[in-house]
Design an enzyme around this catalytic site. Structure first.
Site, PDB file in Angstrom:
ATOM      1  NE  ARG A   1     -23.491  10.297  31.628  1.00 58.36           N
ATOM      2  CZ  ARG A   1     -23.791   9.275  30.823  1.00 58.36           C
ATOM      3  NH1 ARG A   1     -24.924   8.635  30.958  1.00 58.36           N
ATOM      4  NH2 ARG A   1     -22.953   8.936  29.888  1.00 58.36           N
TER       5      ARG A   1
ATOM      6  NE  ARG B   1     -23.590   2.532  21.641  1.00 56.88           N
ATOM      7  CZ  ARG B   1     -23.274   2.585  22.919  1.00 56.88           C
ATOM      8  NH1 ARG B   1     -23.685   1.669  23.747  1.00 56.88           N
ATOM      9  NH2 ARG B   1     -22.535   3.566  23.373  1.00 56.88           N
TER      10      ARG B   1
ATOM     11  NE  ARG C   1     -19.128   8.178  30.010  1.00 56.32           N
ATOM     12  CZ  ARG C   1     -20.085   7.377  29.559  1.00 56.32           C
ATOM     13  NH1 ARG C   1     -20.864   6.740  30.411  1.00 56.32           N
ATOM     14  NH2 ARG C   1     -20.271   7.206  28.276  1.00 56.32           N
TER      15      ARG C   1
ATOM     16  CE  LYS D   1     -28.517   3.467  26.364  1.00 51.21           C
ATOM     17  NZ  LYS D   1     -27.221   2.927  26.802  1.00 51.21           N
TER      18      LYS D   1
ATOM     19  NE  ARG E   1     -21.316   8.916  24.119  1.00 51.43           N
ATOM     20  CZ  ARG E   1     -21.668   9.349  25.336  1.00 51.43           C
ATOM     21  NH1 ARG E   1     -21.390  10.578  25.712  1.00 51.43           N
ATOM     22  NH2 ARG E   1     -22.279   8.547  26.159  1.00 51.43           N
TER      23      ARG E   1
HETATM   24  P1  AMP Z   1     -21.928   3.964  26.948  1.00 48.12           P
HETATM   25  O1  AMP Z   1     -21.495   3.952  28.375  1.00 48.12           O
HETATM   26  O2  AMP Z   1     -22.938   2.892  26.620  1.00 48.12           O
HETATM   27  O3  AMP Z   1     -22.361   5.333  26.470  1.00 48.12           O
HETATM   28  O4  AMP Z   1     -20.638   3.558  26.088  1.00 48.12           O
HETATM   29  C1  AMP Z   1     -19.470   4.352  26.112  1.00 48.12           C
HETATM   30  C2  AMP Z   1     -18.601   4.049  24.903  1.00 48.12           C
HETATM   31  O5  AMP Z   1     -18.204   2.669  24.933  1.00 48.12           O
HETATM   32  C3  AMP Z   1     -19.262   4.234  23.546  1.00 48.12           C
HETATM   33  O6  AMP Z   1     -19.247   5.562  23.090  1.00 48.12           O
HETATM   34  C4  AMP Z   1     -18.384   3.332  22.684  1.00 48.12           C
HETATM   35  O7  AMP Z   1     -17.125   3.918  22.407  1.00 48.12           O
HETATM   36  C5  AMP Z   1     -18.140   2.147  23.607  1.00 48.12           C
HETATM   37  N1  AMP Z   1     -19.202   1.111  23.479  1.00 48.12           N
HETATM   38  C6  AMP Z   1     -20.108   0.720  24.426  1.00 48.12           C
HETATM   39  N2  AMP Z   1     -20.914  -0.254  23.969  1.00 48.12           N
HETATM   40  C7  AMP Z   1     -20.515  -0.481  22.692  1.00 48.12           C
HETATM   41  C8  AMP Z   1     -20.948  -1.361  21.672  1.00 48.12           C
HETATM   42  N3  AMP Z   1     -21.992  -2.207  21.856  1.00 48.12           N
HETATM   43  N4  AMP Z   1     -20.287  -1.343  20.483  1.00 48.12           N
HETATM   44  C9  AMP Z   1     -19.249  -0.523  20.276  1.00 48.12           C
HETATM   45  N5  AMP Z   1     -18.784   0.343  21.183  1.00 48.12           N
HETATM   46  C10 AMP Z   1     -19.406   0.369  22.391  1.00 48.12           C
END
Ligand code: AMP
Length: 201
Positions: A119, A85, A152, A13, A163
């Site tokens: 990744r 989310r 990461r 995505k 997650r």
């Molecule tokens: P991502 O890069 O989208 O996988 O986001 C990495 C981390 O950022 C997630 O595991 C959450 O800890 C935090 N995060 C990102 N977007 C959100 C959101 N909309 N609501 C809450 N936490 C978020």
């Protein structure tokens, strides 16, 4: 055009949001990137949450998103990647703006774990590679800018499983709210890209 890209971790995505935003001249808004780029007090507050694969509070992320959406460049349209989310965030978003289309990218949990454990992120330019599906030309180095690649903390297996659990229990239910378009994410990056462009056509 105002779009939301939804999909489990590793569905591609982020990669697709980046590509499509360049192709259609939209702003790519990744809430994960906004949080990872945070500095000072905010950084301390969110770092532990992110590293453990947990969500930060709705209040905080909604505030950050609202600020970003109020910037001038968003007037030309945007792709939300990583937001909403959960249902509470989806309801908050409804109060801020209207969305034209929701693109859902589908992959299995096994594929998600397989891809994420490989990744690699560039420390400088944010380019993404994968030691399984999209290798850099030189090991450990970014093809685009030559900087070091890193994994990461939340791409460690335990954090990935946490997650995915949150994705199924909290994020998937928001899809009932939208008439989303489903895209098969277990195809090549180019084919997924084309399928999305066709839908947006
Ligand atoms: P991502 O890069 O989208 O996988 O986001 C990495 C981390 O950022 C997630 O595991 C959450 O800890 C935090 N995060 C990102 N977007 C959100 C959101 N909309 N609501 C809450 N936490 C978020």
């Amino acid at each position: 055009m105002k779009l939301i890209f939804v999909g489990p971790q590793g569905s591609g995505k982020g990669t697709q949001a980046k590509k499509i935003s360049e192709e259609l001249m939209l702003v790519h808004i990744s809430t994960g990137d906004l949080l990872r780029d945070a500095e000072g007090e905010l950084k301390e507050k969110v770092e532990e949450c992110i590293n453990q694969g947990k969500l930060v509070s709705d209040e905080l992320i909604v505030k950050i998103l609202k600020e970003r959406l109020s910037e001038k460049d968003c007037e030309k349209g945007f792709i939300l990647d990583g937001f909403p989310r959960n249902l509470a965030q989806a309801e908050e978003l409804e109060k801020i703006t209207t969305i034209d289309k929701v693109i859902e990218i589908l992959i299995s949990d096994e594929e998600s774990v397989r891809r994420l454990s490989g990744r690699l992120n560039c420390k400088d330019c944010g380019a993404l590679f994968n030691s399984v599906t999209d290798k850099p030309q030189e090991e450990g180095k970014c093809d685009k800018c030559g900087s070091e690649l890193y994994q990461r903390d939340d791409d460690e297996e335990d954090a990935i499983r946490e997650r995915l659990k949150i994705y199924h229990s909290e994020t998937e239910p928001i899809l009932e709210k939208y008439d989303s378009v489903k895209i098969d994410g277990e195809q090549s990056i180019e084919k997924v890209n084309q399928d999305i462009l066709d839908v947006l056509g």
